[in-house]
Enzyme design. Sequence first.
Site, PDB file in Angstrom:
ATOM      1  N   CYS A 114      -2.452   0.160 -41.644  1.00  0.00           N
ATOM      2  CA  CYS A 114      -2.469   0.486 -43.069  1.00  0.00           C
ATOM      3  C   CYS A 114      -1.370   1.515 -43.386  1.00  0.00           C
ATOM      4  O   CYS A 114      -0.586   1.338 -44.312  1.00  0.00           O
ATOM      5  CB  CYS A 114      -3.860   1.016 -43.447  1.00  0.00           C
ATOM      6  SG  CYS A 114      -4.102   1.238 -45.200  1.00  0.00           S
ATOM      7  N   CYS A 198      -4.456  10.086 -48.511  1.00  0.00           N
ATOM      8  CA  CYS A 198      -5.093   9.044 -49.320  1.00  0.00           C
ATOM      9  C   CYS A 198      -6.595   9.323 -49.425  1.00  0.00           C
ATOM     10  O   CYS A 198      -7.195   9.893 -48.503  1.00  0.00           O
ATOM     11  CB  CYS A 198      -4.873   7.677 -48.686  1.00  0.00           C
ATOM     12  SG  CYS A 198      -3.168   7.135 -48.700  1.00  0.00           S
ATOM     13  N   CYS A 225       0.362   9.873 -39.928  1.00  0.00           N
ATOM     14  CA  CYS A 225       0.460   8.558 -40.569  1.00  0.00           C
ATOM     15  C   CYS A 225       1.574   7.723 -39.943  1.00  0.00           C
ATOM     16  O   CYS A 225       1.610   6.514 -40.105  1.00  0.00           O
ATOM     17  CB  CYS A 225       0.699   8.703 -42.065  1.00  0.00           C
ATOM     18  SG  CYS A 225       2.289   9.438 -42.465  1.00  0.00           S
TER      19      CYS A 225
HETATM   20  S1  SF4 Z   1      -3.831   7.365 -45.196  1.00  0.00           S
HETATM   21 FE1  SF4 Z   1      -3.439   5.808 -46.782  1.00  0.00          FE
HETATM   22  S2  SF4 Z   1      -2.024   4.430 -45.847  1.00  0.00           S
HETATM   23 FE2  SF4 Z   1      -2.974   5.583 -44.171  1.00  0.00          FE
HETATM   24  S3  SF4 Z   1      -4.787   4.429 -43.531  1.00  0.00           S
HETATM   25 FE3  SF4 Z   1      -5.474   5.811 -45.112  1.00  0.00          FE
HETATM   26  S4  SF4 Z   1      -5.327   4.607 -47.024  1.00  0.00           S
HETATM   27 FE4  SF4 Z   1      -4.066   3.583 -45.495  1.00  0.00          FE
END
Ligand code: SF4
Length: 240
Positions: A114, A198, A225
């Site tokens: 993701c 997020c 991330c």
């Molecule tokens: S931080 Fe954002 S991009 Fe990363 S897994 Fe969570 S929702 Fe997805």
Amino acid sequence: MDTLENKDDLKKLVDTLNFKQKVDRAFALIEAAYKKYGNSMVVANSLGKDSVAVWDLAKRVNPKIRGFIITTRFKPKETKKFMNEEVKCYPELKVFKNDAEIPDQLYYTDPDKCCDILKVQPIRRAVQEMKVKCWVTGLRCTEGRTRTDFKEVEERDKGLIKLNPILIWKEREVWQYLALYEVKVNPLYKAGYRSLGCEPCTRITNEDNERAGRWIGTSKCGGECGIHTRSLINVNGDGI
Ligand code: SF4
């Protein structure tokens, strides 16, 4: 010696430099990089406290310095509103995102994938489209277990310099800077968050680790991330 080529012992500097010395050092690093890379030096602004401190420093080095924001469909509404206010105030901040379709709840089933699709791919596009030779981040080595081994100036991707001008700042010094220089911050900090991301992957915690609230309950807990760990150029298929 060129500021960008310093080989100082960073761990020692975290505890020995005072607030003003750290601000002056960060300013000098950005100034030297801007002198060397000009318009191809670009600030990455995540809209978190560290990023807005670096953005403010950069604007004081030269108001023309450009920046980019990587956003996702899952950012909290407060962050989206703050982003719109920042972009209105600084039109030289360019927003990048990936609207591709992804499986439902991919953030739970495969958060690495993701983040790769929604964060790493857009930053590769930003680097390419803005012709970036040096990107400037708000990374700090006291933020958590995954951030202890970075340098102030790095070349993880050949030909792409990464500058981390506030690497040696402590959390308290970031807030000190933001208060003293009256920098606007994301309102989510008032709710108790210490690290922002997020919405589905970020929680309020009281842990010592500043990033402990990120990706709780997944293999990525307190982690990254991928923006700071994955290659941003020369990637086949999904990037540039
Ligand atoms: S931080 Fe954002 S991009 Fe990363 S897994 Fe969570 S929702 Fe997805």
